[in-house]
Design a protein around this motif. Structure first.
Motif, PDB file in Angstrom:
ATOM      1  N   ALA A 293       0.688  -1.307  -0.130  1.00  0.00           N
ATOM      2  CA  ALA A 293      -0.017   0.125   0.067  1.00  0.00           C
ATOM      3  C   ALA A 293       0.776   1.192  -0.036  1.00  0.00           C
ATOM      4  O   ALA A 293       0.587   2.209  -0.712  1.00  0.00           O
ATOM      5  N   PRO A 294       1.964   1.489   0.803  1.00  0.00           N
ATOM      6  CA  PRO A 294       2.620   2.654   0.852  1.00  0.00           C
ATOM      7  C   PRO A 294       3.258   3.000  -0.511  1.00  0.00           C
ATOM      8  O   PRO A 294       3.357   4.098  -0.912  1.00  0.00           O
ATOM      9  N   ALA A 295       3.478   1.947  -1.622  1.00  0.00           N
ATOM     10  CA  ALA A 295       3.717   2.241  -2.821  1.00  0.00           C
ATOM     11  C   ALA A 295       2.824   2.733  -3.717  1.00  0.00           C
ATOM     12  O   ALA A 295       3.123   3.582  -4.486  1.00  0.00           O
ATOM     13  N   TYR A 296       1.806   2.225  -3.664  1.00  0.00           N
ATOM     14  CA  TYR A 296       0.829   2.688  -4.690  1.00  0.00           C
ATOM     15  C   TYR A 296      -0.467   3.631  -4.167  1.00  0.00           C
ATOM     16  O   TYR A 296      -0.956   4.491  -5.064  1.00  0.00           O
ATOM     17  N   LEU A 297      -0.528   3.909  -2.578  1.00  0.00           N
ATOM     18  CA  LEU A 297      -1.630   4.692  -2.537  1.00  0.00           C
ATOM     19  C   LEU A 297      -1.251   6.288  -2.660  1.00  0.00           C
ATOM     20  O   LEU A 297      -2.366   7.044  -3.182  1.00  0.00           O
ATOM     21  N   PRO A 298      -0.190   6.896  -2.458  1.00  0.00           N
ATOM     22  CA  PRO A 298       0.020   8.120  -2.684  1.00  0.00           C
ATOM     23  C   PRO A 298      -0.158   8.461  -4.284  1.00  0.00           C
ATOM     24  O   PRO A 298      -0.743   9.423  -4.661  1.00  0.00           O
ATOM     25  N   ARG A 299       0.183   7.353  -5.332  1.00  0.00           N
ATOM     26  CA  ARG A 299       0.091   7.446  -6.559  1.00  0.00           C
ATOM     27  C   ARG A 299      -1.743   7.595  -6.737  1.00  0.00           C
ATOM     28  O   ARG A 299      -2.011   8.421  -7.818  1.00  0.00           O
ATOM     29  N   LEU A 300      -2.502   6.958  -6.076  1.00  0.00           N
ATOM     30  CA  LEU A 300      -3.734   6.975  -6.299  1.00  0.00           C
ATOM     31  C   LEU A 300      -4.268   8.168  -5.776  1.00  0.00           C
ATOM     32  O   LEU A 300      -5.133   8.777  -6.561  1.00  0.00           O
ATOM     33  N   PHE A 301      -3.892   8.594  -4.704  1.00  0.00           N
ATOM     34  CA  PHE A 301      -4.258  10.067  -4.357  1.00  0.00           C
ATOM     35  C   PHE A 301      -3.831  11.036  -5.211  1.00  0.00           C
ATOM     36  O   PHE A 301      -4.519  12.193  -5.161  1.00  0.00           O
ATOM     37  N   ALA A 302      -2.676  10.863  -6.103  1.00  0.00           N
ATOM     38  CA  ALA A 302      -1.893  12.194  -6.935  1.00  0.00           C
ATOM     39  C   ALA A 302      -3.122  12.214  -8.005  1.00  0.00           C
ATOM     40  O   ALA A 302      -3.177  13.044  -8.786  1.00  0.00           O
ATOM     41  N   LEU A 303      -4.264  11.223  -8.129  1.00  0.00           N
ATOM     42  CA  LEU A 303      -4.932  11.290  -9.171  1.00  0.00           C
ATOM     43  C   LEU A 303      -6.266  12.117  -8.902  1.00  0.00           C
ATOM     44  O   LEU A 303      -7.210  12.595  -9.684  1.00  0.00           O
ATOM     45  N   VAL A 304      -6.419  12.531  -7.532  1.00  0.00           N
ATOM     46  CA  VAL A 304      -7.492  13.391  -7.003  1.00  0.00           C
ATOM     47  C   VAL A 304      -7.432  14.655  -7.780  1.00  0.00           C
ATOM     48  O   VAL A 304      -6.620  15.384  -7.912  1.00  0.00           O
ATOM     49  N   PRO A 305      -8.923  14.781  -8.512  1.00  0.00           N
ATOM     50  CA  PRO A 305      -8.659  15.997  -9.387  1.00  0.00           C
ATOM     51  C   PRO A 305      -8.995  17.433  -8.452  1.00  0.00           C
ATOM     52  O   PRO A 305      -9.163  17.141  -7.270  1.00  0.00           O
ATOM     53  N   GLY A 306      -8.816  18.328  -9.140  1.00  0.00           N
ATOM     54  CA  GLY A 306      -8.953  19.692  -8.607  1.00  0.00           C
ATOM     55  C   GLY A 306      -7.961  20.521  -8.431  1.00  0.00           C
ATOM     56  O   GLY A 306      -6.697  19.989  -8.076  1.00  0.00           O
ATOM     57  N   ARG A 307      -7.962  21.794  -8.582  1.00  0.00           N
ATOM     58  CA  ARG A 307      -7.198  22.812  -8.448  1.00  0.00           C
ATOM     59  C   ARG A 307      -7.018  23.633  -7.147  1.00  0.00           C
ATOM     60  O   ARG A 307      -6.529  24.645  -7.071  1.00  0.00           O
TER      61      ARG A 307
END
Ligand SMILES: Nc1ncnc2c1ncn2[C@@H]1O[C@H](COP(=O)(O)OP(=O)(O)OP(=O)(O)O)[C@@H](O)[C@H]1O
Ligand SMILES: [Mg+2]
Lengths: 254, 807
Positions: free
Chosen positions: B436-450
């Protein structure tokens, strides 16, 4: 002080210390061939612009960090030859350290904090010793208070009491008065000065304040990871805050 | 000293670990007490017998568990018992006759045969047991009987005693505090199949071990002799032994408790180390060696472990009573269960609790020891979290194991397949948790919005991979467990429901009122009211070369009288060929020679027996056993019902019986599933509350800084809530997805598990969304609340006071 240069021993010898930090892809040379000898029983102040490597030098001298190259000898011990465990033991027996902030463990009382290095070393230090050490910094009556019940200056003084308790030959302090008002800062300085004058310790202090430096026996200027200038060494009273400020301004201009 | 001061100071921080460990130890000691209290003891009916002897084991019954023992003929057994009784130091020896029995008061069945029906015995057996005669005395003649007090009859009452082959009106001559129905030895000899046990009572003052040796000497090497506490081995064989489902449940509870305590303590302390970096660094700076830091943390864990374990142990004893009563209520424990043993199981649970606390903290203490002294001087830097290589390797290995288990699921038989499917989901969930520590941040990086908040969310996720992983873990675990276990139950249930019909021939069934079997009279009356022959099974056995051969006596499909019918596998086992006349030993110990026919068994027999014979032949050599049940097509069910009433038997629709059976099995599976889920939910609440309150207090300064810079209160609270909610949602989705391979594999595996005459069964995955939906919603709510509560508490203060606060 009336020691002659020939007979006095060096408490700290730093020779051509180099230390790089990797900050992302860039490498920063925090120390770039710094050399410094500090005589036993003296008070030395290190000054210099921000980022010039003062803290790094102090950490290396106190055995908190290791240089990439160069040699460091403290109280006759070559730190480069020590492994992690020996370095830890060296620290708790031969150096006292006072940080700019965050010096004390919240969980422990002032007395317990004072005793901590001695207890870690397995020494037979008890409450009496803690009270004596706290007495030296005028905090005997606050022995059972926890850090959050003490002011910033009082916390610094507890840290000094801790540094004094184990009677280490060398005391290092990184901007110990940086966060304190004038009066409190002077108190802290008085204690450090007394450690040299009364107990014969060697004190190395990093500071930005010419007034603090004026209390030192010797002032060392750092720039770009090297020792750029040094003066004093002839005993107390020879330095004035104004003189130091002028000299520092001159250095920064070049 | 330091460890103690630290624990006291950080009490709130270790509270989560403390509470979950205490609960785990409570659960562990409760189930340990229940387990220890349901361990076999010497059965009351043999309490006074100092020596118990049975023939050696010859095989196992069709359930694969029960031991089938060799047999003594009556004459052999009586001769040996006499010899033993005549020896020095032996007061009495009994060659016991036992048989199935049912006592009727008109059309009412007396007593409670739930704990096995083999309750009939000769009067001689009374001398082996510990129960007292409460009223009256020994049965004399063929028409007197001694009943247990629980049957509710008094001396002089008239009852009907049914055995497999006979119906005897009798008068109650005595009432005991025991469990056996005792008739005169002559009647027992006629009713029983053979002698299954010889018991001896040693003379007063005589050495029981010596008596044991003496008995062994008389019986020879073909007997097993038990003395002292070893006699408890007889409990398992005398029928009333522990309940399989109950044992499974208790084992499951124990494993879960250990699992929870390791996890709870492990994560609580691992996180502590992260939060306390500066403190640990300061310790290192003032001269604590890495070893001292490690020992300090271990000391803290031991303190916490001891405190939590003691608290848990205190809860364990009352918990055991509750658990035991609940299990008795659900027929998961025998109704005679009571708390018998407390000290040892509680001590074991406490030891395990302390050990798991220390074990759980080992990894964390190593990381703590590696903290560099200089870290005290820097702000709690978001240390760029590179995922260590071992994590990826471990995740890969777990994923491979999961795939292998899914593959195995398609092959194993039903029981194995369910285990494999569960294992597969858990292995895949473990893989995704470790990685999880490997992919979760990447998953969160997909959160849209500026918006700045979205940016902050992404940045904090990138810096706090471990926190994210810890936040996701409970949701992942719960959804993987819930989807797998409930999905397995529903998928399996739907498959059985659709494909099991037709396994028992006939529209109706006759079965014992009390769950016991059928007398021959009941079977005969059923045949009179049936269209065609009834399908009945008299479960018995024969011995070939001293080895047990599970056999069944049949009405329908029976081989010609005087012959036996062997399945091809059985024939191959003994080298029989069609038409051979083979030698065998009957169930009653007599020798016989019979011609054998060989042919495949229909599916409804295949599970039950290796050899089939006619009902009459089976009955001739096994008079003591009731027939299991009979399936048939009724002519007049009503008339049959009234004809069966005085035999303690009733008529049921076969479909109803199957439905009830499936419903009962599913009820058990569902109950297990919900116990697991309830425990996991509880664990999730404690662990999430712990993780997030620690994380929030660690980030107090950041929150203060945000507030100083003009972030609204609600925005500062929304940030951790959004993070936690997203992590929980990710966990739920992942857990669901990772359960699917195991479930699909199960549908493939189940395809061949039903009646092969109808070809491979169509099985599809069923997921109970009606239950999963609310469960998932609860998970999300817990995630949000666990983040909001500590955030709200922090935000009540002014930004300035937070910023000024020391760490
Ligand atoms: N852990 C670190 N990672 C990267 N770079 C560092 C690290 N520690 C120090 N540096 C860099 O090394 C150089 C010297 O740092 P040092 O802390 O010794 O300076 P200083 O003279 O004490 O400055 P100040 O007066 O501001 O405290 C600086 O450029 C600093 O950015
Ligand atoms: Mg500095």
């Amino acid at each position: 002080m009336n020691t002659t240069p020939d007979t006095a021993r060096d408490a700290i010898r730093i020779h051509a210390a180099v230390k790089h930090h990797a900050a992302g892809a860039r490498r920063v040379a925090a120390l770039d061939g710094a050399s410094l000898n500090v005589r036993e029983g003296t008070f030395t102040a290190i000054m210099g612009p921000s980022g010039s490597g003062k803290s790094t030098l102090l950490h290396c001298a106190a055995g908190l960090d290791r240089p990439d190259r160069g040699s460091i000898t403290v109280d006759g011990v070559d730190l480069g030859a020590l492994d992690e465990r020996e370095l830890t033991e060296f620290r708790r027996e031969r150096v006292g350290f006072v940080f700019q902030s965050y010096n004390l463990l919240d969980a422990l009382t002032a007395a317990q904090n004072t005793l901590l290095p001695a207890r870690l070393a397995g020494a037979h230090a008890g409450r009496r010793d803690a009270l004596d050490a706290l007495d030296l910094v005028g905090l005997r009556d606050r022995a059972d208070h926890r850090p959050h019940q003490l002011s910033g200056g009082e916390q610094q003084r507890v840290a000094i009491a801790r540094a004094l308790l184990a009677r280490p030959p060398v005391i290092c302090a990184d901007e110990p008065t940086g966060a304190l008002d004038l009066a409190r800062g002077r108190q802290v300085l008085d204690h450090l000065r007394a450690a040299v004058d009364v107990h014969g310790r060697t004190v190395l202090v990093v500071t930005h304040d010419p007034a603090v430096a004026a209390r030192a026996d010797r002032v060392v200027f750092m720039a770009d990871g090297r020792i750029a200038d040094a003066f004093g060494a002839d005993g107390a009273g020879g330095l004035t805050a104004e003189g130091i400020a002028v000299r520092m301004a001159g250095l920064e201009a070049t | 000293m330091i460890a103690f001061a630290m624990v006291r100071h950080r009490l709130r921080a270790v509270l989560g670990g403390l509470v979950s460990l205490a609960l785990a130890v409570a659960l562990l000691s409760a189930s340990a007490i229940v387990i220890a209290s349901s361990l076999p003891t010497v059965p009351p009916r043999y309490e006074r017998a100092d020596v118990l002897a049975v023939p050696e084991a010859a095989g196992t019954r069709s359930d694969g568990v029960t031991v089938a023992r060799a047999v003594w003929t009556r004459d052999e057994a009586d001769a040996m018992a006499e010899e033993i009784a005549a020896s020095d130091g032996v007061a009495a020896a009994v060659a016991e006759r036992r048989f199935d029995v049912r006592v009727m008061d008109g059309e009412r069945v007396l007593g409670d045969a739930a704990d096995g029906a083999f309750d009939g015995a000769g009067w001689a057996s009374f001398g082996l047991g510990g129960s007292r005669m409460l009223d009256g005395g020994a049965p004399s003649g063929a028409d007197q009987v001694v009943l247990p007090a629980s049957y509710g009859r008094s001396v002089g009452d008239r009852v009907t005693v049914l055995t497999a082959g006979a119906e005897r009106p009798m008068t109650v001559s005595g009432v005991t505090g025991g469990e056996d129905v005792l008739v005169s030895d002559a009647v027992a000899d006629a009713a029983a199949t053979g002698v299954s046990l010889i018991g001896a009572v040693s003379a007063p003052g005589a050495d029981t071990a010596a008596a044991g040796e003496l008995v062994q000497g008389v019986l020879g090497p073909g007997a097993e002799v038990f003395t002292g506490a070893d006699r408890s081995a007889m409990e398992a064989e005398s029928g009333g032994s522990g309940n399989w489902a109950g044992q499974q449940l208790l084992a499951l509870l124990g494993v879960l408790a250990v699992f929870v305590s390791v996890f709870a303590v492990g994560t609580a302390f691992a996180f502590q180390v992260a939060v306390r970096r500066r403190e640990l660094a300061l310790l290192r700076a003032v001269g604590a060696s890495p070893g001292q830091v490690r020992r300090m943390l271990l000391g803290e864990a031991a303190l916490v472990g001891i405190a939590a374990s003691l608290a848990g142990a205190a809860l364990g004893a009352p918990g055991a009573v509750l658990l035991g009563e609940w299990m008795v209520g659900h027929e998961l424990l025998s109704s005679s269960w009571e708390v018998r043993s407390v000290a040892v199981p509680v001590a074991v649970a406490v030891l395990i609790g302390v050990a798991t606390a220390v074990a759980g903290v080992l990894g964390a203490s190593r990381r703590a020891a590696a903290v560099a002294p200089l870290e005290a001087l820097r702000p709690e830097a978001p240390r760029s979290e590179t995922v260590p290589r071992w994590r990826l390797w471990a995740a890969g290995a777990a994923a491979l194991a999961g795939a292998a288990l899914a593959a195995a699921t398609t092959r194993g038989d039903t029981g194995e397949a369910i285990g494999f499917a569960l294992g597969s989901s858990l292995a895949l969930a473990a893989a995704s948790a470790v990685a999880a520590p490997a992919y979760l941040p990447r998953l969160f990086a997909l959160v849209p919005g500026r918006s700045p908040l979205a940016e902050l969310l992404r940045a904090e996720a990138a810096a706090g991979a471990r926190r994210l992983a810890a936040t996701m873990l409970p949701a992942l675990l719960i959804s993987a467990l819930a989807v797998t276990v409930l999905g397995l139950t529903d998928t399996f249930g739907a498959a059985v429901d659709e494909h099991s019909r037709g396994e028992i021939p006939g529209e109706a069934m006759v079965m014992g009122e009390d769950g016991g079997g059928l007398t021959d009279a009941a079977l005969d009356r059923t045949r009179e009211h049936a269209e065609g022959e009834v399908f009945s099974r008299l479960s018995t056995g024969v011995y070939v070369d001293g080895r047990w051969v599970e056999s069944v006596g049949l009405r329908r499909d029976a081989p010609p009288e005087g012959t036996v019918w062997a399945s091809p596998a059985t024939a191959a086992r003994f080298g029989w060929r069609e038409g051979d006349t083979v030698e065998l030993t009957w169930r009653d110990g007599t020798a016989g020679r019979v011609p054998v026919t060989i042919g495949p068994f229909p599916p409804e027999l295949e599970l039950w027996a290796e050899l089939a014979l006619s009902h009459d032949l089976a009955r001739e050599h096994d008079p003591g056993t009731f027939t299991i049940a009979a399936g048939f097509d009724p002519v007049d069910a009503e008339a049959l019902s009234s004809a069966l009433a005085d035999q303690g038997a009733r008529v049921e629709a076969t479909a109803q019986v199957i439905d009830d059976g499936i419903a009962e099995e599913l009820r058990l599976m569902r109950m297990f599933a919900w116990i697991i889920l309830a425990l996991s939910l509880g664990y999730a609440v404690v662990s999430l509350a712990d993780t997030l309150s620690l994380a929030t207090s660690a980030r107090r300064r950041d929150i203060a800084l945000l507030r100083v810079n003009g972030v609204h209160r609600w925005q500062a609270a929304a940030l951790p809530a959004a993070e936690s909610g997203l992590a929980a949602a990710a966990g739920l989705v992942l857990g669901t997805l990772l359960s699917l391979p195991g479930l699909f594999a199960l549908t493939v595996g189940l395809r061949d598990d039903f009646d092969p005459r109808r070809g491979p069964a169509e099985v599809s995955v069923h997921l109970p969304w009606a239950e999963l939906g609310p469960l998932f919603a609860a998970c999300l709510a817990i995630g949000l609340l666990a983040a909001l509560v500590p955030a709200a508490r922090t935000l009540r203060r002014t930004p300035a006071s937070m910023a000024a606060e020391r760490e």
